[in-house]
Design an enzyme around this catalytic site. Structure first.
Site, PDB file in Angstrom:
ATOM      1  CG  LEU A 106      -1.655   1.111   1.329  1.00 55.77           C
ATOM      2  CD1 LEU A 106      -3.041   1.147   0.248  1.00 55.77           C
ATOM      3  CD2 LEU A 106      -2.443   1.225   2.777  1.00 55.77           C
ATOM      4  CG  ASP A 107      -0.585   4.790   0.217  1.00 54.02           C
ATOM      5  OD1 ASP A 107      -1.337   4.673  -0.572  1.00 54.02           O
ATOM      6  OD2 ASP A 107      -1.079   4.739   1.414  1.00 54.02           O
ATOM      7  CB  ALA A 108       5.179   0.898  -0.722  1.00 56.04           C
TER       8      ALA A 108
END
Lengths: 295, 295, 295, 295
Positions: D239-241
């Protein structure tokens, strides 16, 4: 301007001297006013003092007409030795802001403003959109806003004058707080500039005073600048020379053609216009001569 | 801070309520104070009120000690119902600001500050420069400023503790308004953080809270970010987590290696530090919890 | 430009047609050239093709004179049908760049450049600094760089002409890759503009073409702009109208006086000049007419 | 992507060595290819070479399938000594790009994209909009685009899984070049991340890696940062990476509440997303590991 508790916004300017802040703040304190925002500025060149104060309406012991009457007495104390009079206004956020937009074919500023209204971040009443072309009618009407197509024929000064007369009627019918030239592409005649003075906002697609007049991106490309800009300013009879409210820039490079600049510039135009409009409607912009104080 | 007429800078914070502005401005008006700058803010989360007022020293009927005594009476009225006390200070711009710098090998922040002093834009007294390496001695001494080489040996905690003790003496001798870690590259022990609380400024070479700790440009490169940043903050015992004073960023692209980022980042570091230092010395920074108000 | 392995930097421009990239890259491949950077651009308005290629010197089978001779044959193939000739150059990073600076009283650009040299990020040989005032002599000499004080008397055209003659001698003695007007505040006569064409860089303290000529910050303040800028450009006989290399801006507000603008503007001036100088010395700037390609 | 002459866009990556540029450009020259854009990059960490070349379709002697077949032979020469294979693609701008958007209640990104399509600057085919709430149906349908309301019930994992299954069908039916999470507010399950790998773009409302996860503006406000940002990245199971395509920031100050940050942040979100989407659809983004090259 999301819906929120009702507030009074006092803007005030006068020749600078001691005791102004004390007089105003004591007046407000005596009236029970709970100040939620306060800003001050003195212009050293003109020695003019400016303030903007926001108070909770429910905290003030006066109603609005009485507040205005009482404040007039305070203001009257601060006329200058040369007879120059204070300039002041008390706005009521309980009264929804009315806006009329003027557009041409370019949709980006219109979409941006409609999007902000839809998001609830710009709590205004867009009363009407006037277009000198018909293209932006459908998107306007999809938002339940009346669209008026008023053509401005290029060749006929008389027909143009009639079109501006029609525009004036369509605008004035709503007595709007702001008339927004959202890439309108027509130069307002001096009498309309005077008539809407302090209420008509324009977005110019250059970093003024660079590239005034027509086709600023072409001018920018020819000069080989490395940044392009946009300027939101009040409309005055002197083209592109009115008081500047907001400006911003975006980087361009040698690979950017004029159409690339036009495209990149739109992102700055719409945001600069939106900021300027918001500040104007929140009574954050105080004009003094050809300069602005933004509180 | 170019030399200019002497001014008193009053910073004040207390629990919010009505009448604070009126009380302070009436006090100043009664004392003849000519206000040249005034700013207000209320933090809605903590309900804490902040103000900064600047008055011409020659307009005030009190001398400085008397002004402080008289103002203390005004301030005392604004304790909170829970007993929380107002925090306030009156600074005198007639007293030149004293600064001590701590550096390592990287010269860019030191050059930048010395250049600002040379240009007359930062009218401060750089009393001493402490270097954990010797490289920046000559440029410091070319400006007539004492340079103290205090090595911080990596392997020996005891030697390091002694070095910090020596640093403390060298700093405290000048009772400086600011201790500036200008790319010092040593982590201050908690007791020094506490000792210089509110006076020690650090420049961290990332956009905090991204990339805390060591080698932030390497971290940024690995993550593939498109902007790198710098953060000026007050030093606290919690590494890189103190109240942020200023931040800025600069764009990087896929072609930028870590050394390119280091180079580009320097331009942001030195400017962010210079802004933070100026605001601190002009008493524009009010700290509340872990956040700052910048007037 | 930190010290690094030796490289050849080929810059090339010619009328656009197919096969240019293939011809150049095949030539380089045949010569064993390991390309570490390559950039291309075609200007659609003038139909001119530009490229910059960087190869490891140790990978090329030719020595530098032989490479130039061999490349001339490739280049000759790309004359335009109208007889317009390719413009090209092969620079050798193994030859350290020589720079002469011209300054006045303002120290910020000089400090900035000296700081970059000290940090090792600008690996150039500052051969001399020429000042029309004496103030910046000591800091120059503290770096072991000769400083020449050449006064330019305001009232006497003849004395001014002699001063420019003296300046010319002092500069030409070093045959520098760049003559940098680092806030020099004197307008070069047309013959010196021509003599140093493509090598003389100026930093102008406005966002050109806004506010050409004298006292740009005063002009900006009068107009009430919300951003101020700086422009690095090649010096031409047409004042402040030469090809732009780099520009940047910084935000100002109603509270900023002219001295505040001067101070804030310095941070932009020094960084814009440093970027422009670096790109020029790395042969990243290709001039075509009055516009630049920055690779 | 305004309508324009048809072009082939070749993107290519392989282990770096000499002769790659020569091989590709000679191949293109032999095929008559008129190159209108070319960019190169070598990543020194991974020693991977990247290029993007744009040629006029009408200049190439092959048709598209033949071009692909012929180019495959060139590419095959550049496998690494360790067997690592070149990654390449030839896109045809004559094929209009298909896009599916996923939204929630926040309208700003949707309005922005629809406005760009209306202005003709984003010449794509928005095939469908999927909303986990119904609010944005009318504006979508006013543009003649099908809107699918797919609720994602918070409490029921099974109902959520079904909703994602429905979403997958609605998306895959169009085989889109991009699946855009335009403030969709739902975390894609790993299998959908894998299924749409390299095609699903998200806009995260922080300057990643700061403030990953939920309520980033609240996190930013608590930390007291002076700039807030937005990040457009490819969606991955982490997530969000995922690989970052574009980022930008906007300044905030102590007076900005969380709702102010939300409002200001929208202007960055919509512009960062629009830039990332354009670059993706123009095949300007080459992903390598967790980093991107943007040509």
């Amino acid at each position: 301007m999301p819906s929120q508790e009702r507030r009074y916004v006092i803007t005030f300017g006068c020749p600078d001297r001691t005791g102004i802040v004390a007089a105003i703040s004591s007046f407000l304190a005596d009236a029970g006013g709970w100040i939620v925002e306060a800003a001050y500025h003195t212009d050293p060149d003109t020695n003019w003092f400016f303030t903007r104060q926001v108070v909770r309406a429910d905290s003030v012991s006066y109603d609005l007409p009485a507040l205005r009457t009482a404040f007039a007495d305070v203001a009257a104390r601060f006329a200058g030795p040369d007879g120059s009079q204070p300039a002041w206004r008390i706005a009521d956020t309980g009264q929804r802001r009315r806006v009329v937009l003027a557009v041409s074919k370019e949709p980006h500023c219109l979409y941006d403003i409609l999007g902000r209204v839809a998001a609830g971040e710009l709590d205004v009443d867009v009363r009407a959109v006037i277009g000198n072309h018909a293209e932006l009618g459908p998107i306007t009407e999809a938002h339940g806003i009346p669209f008026h197509h008023v053509p401005f024929p290029a060749g006929s000064p008389q027909a143009k004058a009639s079109a501006f007369e029609r525009m004036r009627e369509l605008v004035d019918e709503h007595d709007p707080h702001a008339v927004v030239l959202a890439r309108f592409m027509q130069v307002l005649p001096p009498e309309l500039c005077a008539h809407w003075a302090g209420r008509a906002l324009n977005i110019h697609h250059s970093f003024l005073p660079s590239f005034m007049g027509a086709r600023p991106y072409h001018q920018a490309h020819l000069r080989g600048v490395k940044l392009i800009g946009a300027t939101c300013h009040y409309v005055t009879a002197d083209l592109d020379a009115g008081p500047i409210v907001e400006q911003d820039v975006i980087r361009v490079a040698h690979g950017d053609t004029v159409p690339d600049m036009v495209r990149k510039g739109r992102d700055i135009e719409k945001i600069v216009l939106a900021r300027g409009l918001r500040w104007h409607l929140e009574n954050r912009v105080l004009v003094h001569g050809n300069r602005t104080v933004i509180f």
